[in-house]
Design a protein around this motif. Structure first.
Motif, short mmCIF file in Angstrom:
data_model
loop_
_atom_site.label_atom_id
_atom_site.label_comp_id
_atom_site.label_asym_id
_atom_site.label_seq_id
_atom_site.Cartn_x
_atom_site.Cartn_y
_atom_site.Cartn_z
N ASP A 242 0.82 -1.21 0.00
CA ASP A 242 0.00 0.00 0.00
C ASP A 242 0.86 1.27 0.00
N VAL A 243 1.90 1.29 0.83
CA VAL A 243 2.81 2.44 0.86
C VAL A 243 3.55 2.55 -0.47
N ALA A 244 3.98 1.40 -1.01
CA ALA A 244 4.68 1.42 -2.30
C ALA A 244 3.78 1.95 -3.40
N LEU A 245 2.51 1.58 -3.39
CA LEU A 245 1.56 2.08 -4.39
C LEU A 245 1.44 3.60 -4.30
N ALA A 246 1.27 4.12 -3.10
CA ALA A 246 1.12 5.57 -2.94
C ALA A 246 2.37 6.31 -3.40
N ARG A 247 3.53 5.76 -3.11
CA ARG A 247 4.77 6.41 -3.55
C ARG A 247 4.90 6.39 -5.06
N ALA A 248 4.51 5.29 -5.70
CA ALA A 248 4.56 5.22 -7.15
C ALA A 248 3.64 6.25 -7.78
N VAL A 249 2.45 6.41 -7.22
CA VAL A 249 1.50 7.42 -7.72
C VAL A 249 2.08 8.82 -7.51
N ARG A 250 2.64 9.07 -6.34
CA ARG A 250 3.22 10.39 -6.07
C ARG A 250 4.37 10.68 -7.04
N ALA A 252 4.68 9.64 -9.96
CA ALA A 252 4.13 9.86 -11.30
C ALA A 252 3.35 11.17 -11.38
N GLY A 253 3.41 11.97 -10.33
CA GLY A 253 2.74 13.27 -10.32
C GLY A 253 1.32 13.23 -9.82
N GLY A 254 0.89 12.11 -9.24
CA GLY A 254 -0.47 11.99 -8.77
C GLY A 254 -0.68 12.60 -7.39
N HIS A 255 -1.95 12.82 -7.05
CA HIS A 255 -2.34 13.43 -5.78
C HIS A 255 -2.97 12.35 -4.91
N VAL A 256 -2.43 12.15 -3.71
CA VAL A 256 -2.83 11.05 -2.82
C VAL A 256 -3.50 11.62 -1.58
N TRP A 257 -4.55 10.93 -1.13
CA TRP A 257 -5.20 11.29 0.13
C TRP A 257 -5.38 10.02 0.96
N LEU A 258 -5.13 10.13 2.27
CA LEU A 258 -5.32 9.01 3.20
C LEU A 258 -5.92 9.53 4.49
N GLY A 259 -6.92 8.83 5.00
CA GLY A 259 -7.51 9.21 6.28
C GLY A 259 -8.13 8.01 6.97
N LEU A 260 -8.69 8.25 8.12
CA LEU A 260 -9.34 7.20 8.90
C LEU A 260 -10.76 6.96 8.38
N ALA A 261 -11.17 5.72 8.40
CA ALA A 261 -12.51 5.35 7.93
C ALA A 261 -13.53 5.51 9.03
N GLU A 262 -14.76 5.74 8.62
CA GLU A 262 -15.86 5.79 9.56
C GLU A 262 -16.72 4.53 9.48
N ARG A 263 -16.93 4.03 8.25
CA ARG A 263 -17.77 2.83 8.10
C ARG A 263 -17.15 1.86 7.11
N VAL A 264 -15.84 1.70 7.20
CA VAL A 264 -15.10 0.67 6.47
C VAL A 264 -14.33 -0.10 7.53
#
Length: 397
Positions: A242-250, A252-264
């Motif tokens: 998961d961390v590797a995926l986010a870094r690859a997106v970043r 490649a110029g992508g915008h990443v968001w991560l937060g805590l879930a409420e109903r997942v």
């Protein structure tokens, strides 16, 4: 004279721990706050097509509690599910088909990729197969979610609305893990707390930030961004995918968001310490890039930040050193205060907060054990596979 010097050294170590906690409190992205939830969003004029990819290996025990929640997604656009049965021996694939027949809902495809070749982790090989099947449906978004994750009926709709509104290439939610047994209460909230300390959620969502992370249980990913970033091929060896995926997106110029879930929510139980120990130790040394210096630094850092405060309180009381006792008590108080929001998020009693040094000591031992297993050739073991080296050659175990 020698005793005075020893007391003086203990005082300075306690002060260093307090200074570290003051820095963490104010300068580490306010990691301890738990109010980073899905960002402001509005319904798009047109709901884009989405394909949900679920890698699953021997998940028959949890599928009845998770898969129906995906089938029941209330999504206004076109959506379907691809479940990749990754060599299961417990009837995972057939159970998934039976659940789809019984519950109806979104269309479900079940397929199997065969054994992963050298250089691939089993999960990412399954994800690659699932994304390949999904591309034939030409989705705008891919929802990568684990087989133990249960979603509220509006989960997919809210994720897509957040991605569209904020212009995010990745919207990921840290699923709320199960907290029922004594060991889960002690270890699980701390797991998320430590993760947020390493990857402060507020920093991840900022454009131009160098911090990138995602939570593998719930990742909404733009399909064209996945292609541009070479996902999953570019991260095929990653144990912490998961961390590797986010870094690859970043990168490649992508915008990443991560937060805590409420109903997942994760429905996977970890009732014993042994279960939680395996969960952490299988990837802890990989997080340190299999580096002995990083391991030594991590052990020293955990000791200074989490173990010194209670030790200083005891040492100060025994030696009659008010300065040592005060520095240790203040550091322990800051630690306790920063942990309370996470305990509230997990609906746990506040008396668990002062026990964080004990939990941190467990994590220190798990990290050392992860390194020991690596050098014994056992590596990161999960679901019958072992990834023994950084180049990750899968072996059946």
């Amino acid at each position: 004279m020698g005793q005075t010097a020893a007391v003086s050294a203990i005082v300075w170590i306690a002060v260093a721990s307090l200074a570290a906690w003051c820095w963490l409190l104010l300068c580490q992205g306010f990691f301890w706050r738990t109010d980073v939830r899905l960002p402001p969003r509005r319904s798009p004029g047109d709901w884009p097509p989405v394909c949900v990819v679920v890698p699953a290996r021997d998940e028959a025990a949890v599928l009845p509690a998770s898969l129906p929640s995906l089938l029941a997604q209330d999504y206004p656009g076109r959506a379907e599910i691809v479940l990749v049965d990754d060599g299961s021996t417990d009837g995972t694939g057939e159970l998934a088909r039976e659940l789809a027949r019984r519950h109806g809902g979104l269309p479900l495809t079940v397929d199997s990729p065969g054994e992963p070749p050298a250089g691939w982790t089993g999960k990412l090989w399954a994800v690659r197969h699932g994304i390949g099947l999904a591309r034939a449906r030409d989705p705008e978004y891919l929802l990568l979610t684990d087989a133990d994750i249960a979603h509220a009926p509006d989960s997919l709709r809210e994720l897509v609305a957040a991605a569209r509104t904020g212009g995010f290439d990745v919207v990921s939610q840290m699923a709320r893990l199960r907290v029922e047994s004594l060991w889960e209460r002690l270890v699980v909230p701390a797991f998320v707390y430590f993760f947020a300390q390493l990857y402060p959620f507020r920093r991840i969502g900022r454009r131009g930030s160098r911090t990138a992370a995602a939570a593998g249980g719930c990742v909404l990913l733009r399909a064209d961004t996945a292609g541009r970033a070479g996902i999953p091929d570019a991260i095929r060896h990653a144990v912490i995918d998961d961390v590797a995926l986010a870094r690859a997106v970043r990168h490649a110029g992508g915008h990443v968001w991560l937060g805590l879930a409420e109903r997942v929510d994760s429905v996977r139980p970890y009732p014993r310490l042994h279960d939680l120990w395996r969960m952490v130790s299988r990837s802890a040394y990989a997080q340190l890039r299999h580096s002995p210096p990083l391991l030594l630094g991590t052990v020293a850092g955990l000791a200074l930040v989490y173990l010194v405060p209670p030790a200083a309180v005891v040492a100060g009381a025994v030696a009659g050193s008010a300065a040592t006792l005060a520095a240790g008590a203040l550091a322990w108080a800051v630690m306790t205060g920063t942990y309370l929001p996470m305990l509230r998020y997990y609906r746990q009693p506040p008396w668990l907060a002062p026990l964080l040094p004990f939990t941190a000591f467990l994590y220190l031992l798990m990290t050392v054990d992860s390194a020991v297993q690596h050098y014994r050739g056992r590596g990161a073991a999960w679901k019958g596979r072992t990834y023994a080296r950084p180049d990750v050659r899968p072996e059946e175990g």
